[in-house]
Design a protein around this motif. Sequence first.
Motif, PDB file in Angstrom:
ATOM      1  N   ILE A  43      -3.708   0.316  10.332  1.00  0.00           N
ATOM      2  CA  ILE A  43      -4.757   0.200  11.397  1.00  0.00           C
ATOM      3  C   ILE A  43      -5.683   1.502  10.814  1.00  0.00           C
ATOM      4  CG2 ILE A  43      -5.832   0.905  13.675  1.00  0.00           C
ATOM      5  CD1 ILE A  43      -2.979  -0.420  14.497  1.00  0.00           C
ATOM      6  N   ASN A  44      -5.496   2.565  10.277  1.00  0.00           N
ATOM      7  CA  ASN A  44      -6.224   3.411   9.856  1.00  0.00           C
ATOM      8  C   ASN A  44      -7.021   3.130   8.640  1.00  0.00           C
ATOM      9  OD1 ASN A  44      -6.036   5.603  12.024  1.00  0.00           O
ATOM     10  ND2 ASN A  44      -4.129   6.161  11.120  1.00  0.00           N
ATOM     11  N   THR A  45      -6.469   2.471   7.858  1.00  0.00           N
ATOM     12  CA  THR A  45      -7.279   2.057   6.502  1.00  0.00           C
ATOM     13  C   THR A  45      -8.400   1.434   7.035  1.00  0.00           C
ATOM     14  OG1 THR A  45      -4.899   2.145   5.450  1.00  0.00           O
ATOM     15  CG2 THR A  45      -6.703   0.982   4.416  1.00  0.00           C
ATOM     16  N   PRO A  46      -9.623   1.957   6.200  1.00  0.00           N
ATOM     17  CA  PRO A  46     -10.868   1.189   6.510  1.00  0.00           C
ATOM     18  C   PRO A  46     -10.675  -0.284   5.866  1.00  0.00           C
ATOM     19  CG  PRO A  46     -10.973   2.960   4.615  1.00  0.00           C
ATOM     20  CD  PRO A  46      -9.816   3.062   5.581  1.00  0.00           C
ATOM     21  N   SER A  47     -11.699  -1.068   6.152  1.00  0.00           N
ATOM     22  CA  SER A  47     -11.707  -2.589   5.841  1.00  0.00           C
ATOM     23  C   SER A  47     -12.230  -2.871   4.560  1.00  0.00           C
ATOM     24  CB  SER A  47     -12.859  -3.439   6.794  1.00  0.00           C
ATOM     25  OG  SER A  47     -12.360  -3.015   8.220  1.00  0.00           O
ATOM     26  N   SER A  48     -12.704  -1.608   3.702  1.00  0.00           N
ATOM     27  CA  SER A  48     -12.920  -1.838   2.393  1.00  0.00           C
ATOM     28  C   SER A  48     -11.715  -1.817   1.645  1.00  0.00           C
ATOM     29  CB  SER A  48     -13.837  -0.716   2.014  1.00  0.00           C
ATOM     30  OG  SER A  48     -13.115   0.628   2.248  1.00  0.00           O
ATOM     31  N   ASP A  49     -10.520  -1.126   2.148  1.00  0.00           N
ATOM     32  CA  ASP A  49      -9.367  -1.472   1.481  1.00  0.00           C
ATOM     33  C   ASP A  49      -8.116  -2.130   2.264  1.00  0.00           C
ATOM     34  OD1 ASP A  49      -9.951   0.333  -0.922  1.00  0.00           O
ATOM     35  OD2 ASP A  49      -9.628   1.939   0.473  1.00  0.00           O
ATOM     36  N   MET A  50      -8.603  -2.643   3.350  1.00  0.00           N
ATOM     37  CA  MET A  50      -7.771  -3.530   4.111  1.00  0.00           C
ATOM     38  C   MET A  50      -8.401  -4.801   4.639  1.00  0.00           C
ATOM     39  SD  MET A  50      -4.899  -3.726   5.375  1.00  0.00           S
ATOM     40  CE  MET A  50      -4.245  -2.259   4.689  1.00  0.00           C
ATOM     41  N   GLY A  51      -8.445  -5.690   3.537  1.00  0.00           N
ATOM     42  CA  GLY A  51      -9.197  -7.010   3.879  1.00  0.00           C
ATOM     43  C   GLY A  51      -7.822  -7.953   3.963  1.00  0.00           C
ATOM     44  N   PRO A  52      -8.135  -9.348   4.252  1.00  0.00           N
ATOM     45  CA  PRO A  52      -7.175 -10.249   4.174  1.00  0.00           C
ATOM     46  C   PRO A  52      -6.250 -10.070   3.047  1.00  0.00           C
ATOM     47  CG  PRO A  52      -8.969 -11.094   4.591  1.00  0.00           C
ATOM     48  CD  PRO A  52      -9.636 -10.038   4.329  1.00  0.00           C
ATOM     49  N   ALA A  53      -6.656  -9.945   1.929  1.00  0.00           N
ATOM     50  CA  ALA A  53      -5.717  -9.788   0.711  1.00  0.00           C
ATOM     51  C   ALA A  53      -4.776  -8.654   0.726  1.00  0.00           C
ATOM     52  CB  ALA A  53      -6.585  -9.803  -0.760  1.00  0.00           C
ATOM     53  N   MET A 105       0.943  -1.321   0.287  1.00  0.00           N
ATOM     54  CA  MET A 105      -0.029  -0.016  -0.027  1.00  0.00           C
ATOM     55  C   MET A 105       0.788   1.322  -0.116  1.00  0.00           C
ATOM     56  SD  MET A 105      -1.216   0.150   3.980  1.00  0.00           S
ATOM     57  CE  MET A 105      -2.150   1.818   3.865  1.00  0.00           C
ATOM     58  N   THR A 106       0.462   2.328  -0.502  1.00  0.00           N
ATOM     59  CA  THR A 106       1.033   3.637  -0.570  1.00  0.00           C
ATOM     60  C   THR A 106       1.076   4.394   0.780  1.00  0.00           C
ATOM     61  OG1 THR A 106       0.702   3.827  -2.799  1.00  0.00           O
ATOM     62  CG2 THR A 106       1.419   5.920  -1.632  1.00  0.00           C
ATOM     63  N   PRO A 107       2.238   4.539   1.469  1.00  0.00           N
ATOM     64  CA  PRO A 107       2.130   5.279   2.927  1.00  0.00           C
ATOM     65  C   PRO A 107       1.263   6.586   2.625  1.00  0.00           C
ATOM     66  CG  PRO A 107       4.300   4.587   2.492  1.00  0.00           C
ATOM     67  CD  PRO A 107       3.598   4.213   1.085  1.00  0.00           C
ATOM     68  N   SER A 108       0.694   7.037   3.757  1.00  0.00           N
ATOM     69  CA  SER A 108      -0.022   7.992   3.744  1.00  0.00           C
ATOM     70  C   SER A 108       0.700   9.452   4.367  1.00  0.00           C
ATOM     71  CB  SER A 108      -1.344   8.300   4.658  1.00  0.00           C
ATOM     72  OG  SER A 108      -0.995   7.913   5.982  1.00  0.00           O
ATOM     73  N   SER A 109       2.033   9.194   4.810  1.00  0.00           N
ATOM     74  CA  SER A 109       2.976  10.050   4.970  1.00  0.00           C
ATOM     75  C   SER A 109       4.133   9.557   4.718  1.00  0.00           C
ATOM     76  CB  SER A 109       2.582  10.199   6.590  1.00  0.00           C
ATOM     77  OG  SER A 109       2.736   9.088   7.281  1.00  0.00           O
ATOM     78  N   MET A 110       5.446  10.712   4.521  1.00  0.00           N
ATOM     79  CA  MET A 110       6.465  10.478   4.236  1.00  0.00           C
ATOM     80  C   MET A 110       7.058   9.724   5.551  1.00  0.00           C
ATOM     81  SD  MET A 110       7.072  11.467   1.150  1.00  0.00           S
ATOM     82  CE  MET A 110       8.801  11.586   1.137  1.00  0.00           C
ATOM     83  N   THR A 111       8.041   8.839   5.141  1.00  0.00           N
ATOM     84  CA  THR A 111       8.952   8.175   6.210  1.00  0.00           C
ATOM     85  C   THR A 111       9.590   9.179   7.093  1.00  0.00           C
ATOM     86  OG1 THR A 111       8.972   5.935   4.971  1.00  0.00           O
ATOM     87  CG2 THR A 111      10.456   6.515   6.943  1.00  0.00           C
ATOM     88  N   PRO A 112       9.433   9.499   8.324  1.00  0.00           N
ATOM     89  CA  PRO A 112      10.103  10.599   9.083  1.00  0.00           C
ATOM     90  C   PRO A 112      11.576  10.241   9.168  1.00  0.00           C
ATOM     91  CG  PRO A 112       8.322   9.476  10.393  1.00  0.00           C
ATOM     92  CD  PRO A 112       8.363   8.529   8.832  1.00  0.00           C
ATOM     93  N   GLN A 113      12.321  11.383   8.923  1.00  0.00           N
ATOM     94  CA  GLN A 113      13.616  11.257   8.972  1.00  0.00           C
ATOM     95  C   GLN A 113      14.378  12.389   9.542  1.00  0.00           C
ATOM     96  OE1 GLN A 113      14.764  10.268   4.858  1.00  0.00           O
ATOM     97  NE2 GLN A 113      15.235   8.435   5.620  1.00  0.00           N
ATOM     98  N   ASN A 136       0.419  12.090   9.400  1.00  0.00           N
ATOM     99  CA  ASN A 136      -0.787  12.638   8.747  1.00  0.00           C
ATOM    100  C   ASN A 136      -1.370  11.794   7.962  1.00  0.00           C
ATOM    101  OD1 ASN A 136      -2.823  14.576   8.255  1.00  0.00           O
ATOM    102  ND2 ASN A 136      -1.692  15.322   6.292  1.00  0.00           N
ATOM    103  N   PHE A 137      -2.498  11.015   8.336  1.00  0.00           N
ATOM    104  CA  PHE A 137      -3.212  10.140   7.469  1.00  0.00           C
ATOM    105  C   PHE A 137      -4.188  10.938   6.461  1.00  0.00           C
ATOM    106  CE2 PHE A 137      -6.566   6.761   6.549  1.00  0.00           C
ATOM    107  CZ  PHE A 137      -5.724   5.717   5.956  1.00  0.00           C
ATOM    108  N   SER A 138      -3.782  10.917   5.244  1.00  0.00           N
ATOM    109  CA  SER A 138      -4.418  11.743   4.376  1.00  0.00           C
ATOM    110  C   SER A 138      -4.565  11.095   3.000  1.00  0.00           C
ATOM    111  CB  SER A 138      -3.644  13.156   4.018  1.00  0.00           C
ATOM    112  OG  SER A 138      -2.260  12.674   3.482  1.00  0.00           O
TER     113      SER A 138
END
Length: 466
Positions: free
Chosen positions: A161-171, A1-9, A121-123
Motif C-alpha cells: 500500500i505504501n508503494t506509490p502507483s508509479s511502482d505499484m501498477g497492475p503488473a 518487490m523488495t520488502p522495505s523492512s526486515m521480516t519481524p521475528q 519502517n518504509f524506507s
Amino acid sequence: MTPSSMTPQFAAAGSAAIPLHVIETEALADWLTGQADHVRRWVDANGFTAARGQALLIPGQDGAPEMALAGYADAAQRARHRHVLAGAVQTLPAGTYAIASGLEGQALANECFGWLISSYNFSRYRDTPTPEARALIAPSGIDTARIEALAAAECLTRDLINTPSSDMGPAELEGAARALAREFDAEITVIEGDALLEQNFPMIHAVGRASPRAPRLIDLHWGDTGPKLTLVGKGVCFDTGGLDLKPAASMALMKKDMGGAATVLGLARSIMALGLPLQLRVLIPAVENAVAGNAFRPGDILTSRKGLTVEINNTDAEGRLVLADALALAAEGRPDLIVSMATLTGAARVAVGADIAPFFTDDEIAAGALAQAGPAVADPVWRLPFHEPYELKIEPGIADLDNAPGGGFGGAITAALFLRRFAGPGRYVHFDIYAWSQASTPARPKGALVQGARAVLDALPAMLSL
C-alpha cells in the motif's frame, strides 16, 4: 518487490536478555513493595509512574542492567490505545528483552505482535539510519509461529500500500502475488488485457482499458483439502475517478485504492504460512482507472460477467464494477465462504471513522465469529446491515443495476448490496476498509494500515468449522 523492512521475528531462545516487567499504573505500588531498596529508590528518582510509553532500565549493584520496566498505563488509557507496550519499546535502550511479568493470555500475544511490528519502517525511497534493535524473546504461553506470521503479513500489506502507483501498477501487483505463490508453492494464473473480454470479464476490462498499464485478473490457488475459502480484493492501483475526475485533494491518497488487494494478499500469506487446513483461492482484479479517449463514460451500460446490466452514473464508483466480475467468478466455484475487502466508500468512513473496519454479511455464524474475534485480537470490526429496502436505490430502471445511486445517503450499504448481487447465493462477508493511518501511533506509523485481516484469520475456525 523488495520488502522495505526486515521480516519481524522473535530473538532466538537462549539469548542473553534483560528481564522486562510490564506494569499497570494501578499496580506499581504493589509491585514496588516486593522489590529491593535500590530498585525502589531508582524508580522514584527517575519519576517512573508506569504511564503509557514510559520505560526504565534499572542497574544492578555492579552497574549492569538488572531489569527493565515498561509502563502499561491505567485501564482507561489501555482502552484507548491498541498496542500499549509498543509505546515503550522505542524508549528502551537497544538490547534483547524477555517479558518477566505483567502480561498473560491474549493480551500477551497482542502486545508481542505490537512489539514485532513496531520495527516496521518504509524506507524504499530514502536512506534512513538502521534503527537500533530492541529484540524480544518469545515468552512461553503464546503461539510464536502465528504471531510471526501475522507480523510478516502486516509488513507485506503495508509495503504494497505504501508503494506509490508509479511502482505499484497492475503488473507490479501481479508480481507481488506471483512472489507469494512461489514462496508457498501455490498455483497462479493471470488473465490480461483484451483476454478479459474473450473470457467474459467485461467490467474489469472497461474500468482498466483507458490506462496504458493493462488490466488483469489475478487468480491464486493453494491447498487441496478442507473447506473452500475465496478472498477477493479490490486492486485499483490508482484511481483518477475516470471521466468523473476526482479533485486533487481526493486523488492524493489513491495509491492506497488497492488496499483491499494488499490486505487479502497479507491474509493469504498468514493462512499459507500457518498451513491452515482449507482450500484457498485469491482473486484480485488489478486495474488503473485512468482518463483517455477510450475510457468508459457516465451513462454507459455495461453487461457484467453474471449477465446483469449496470448503468454507469459515476465513473468514480469503479471499484464495485471490477469486484462484481471477480465475485461472479468466485461464486461459480461454489466456495464455502467468500470474503471481499475493498477501499470502497467514503460513506463507510463517515459511519465508523478510519479506525474501524465495517463488514456486511447475512451469515450469523460469520457475524458472531467476527464480533468476538475483533476485540480479542485488537482488530476492531463492526457489522453494518444489508438493508433490504435500499435495494430499490440500486435499480435505475434502464438497466438491472446502478453503480452510483444518487441522494448521498447509505452509500456503504448500497455499495455492499450491489456486490451481494454478484457474490450470491452462498455465504458472503464484505469489508469496506480505509487501509490508512492518518497519524503515527505506537506500532502504527502514518501510512498504510491493515484492517480486518487478523479478525478474519481468528474467526476462520468458527466460520469454516476448521
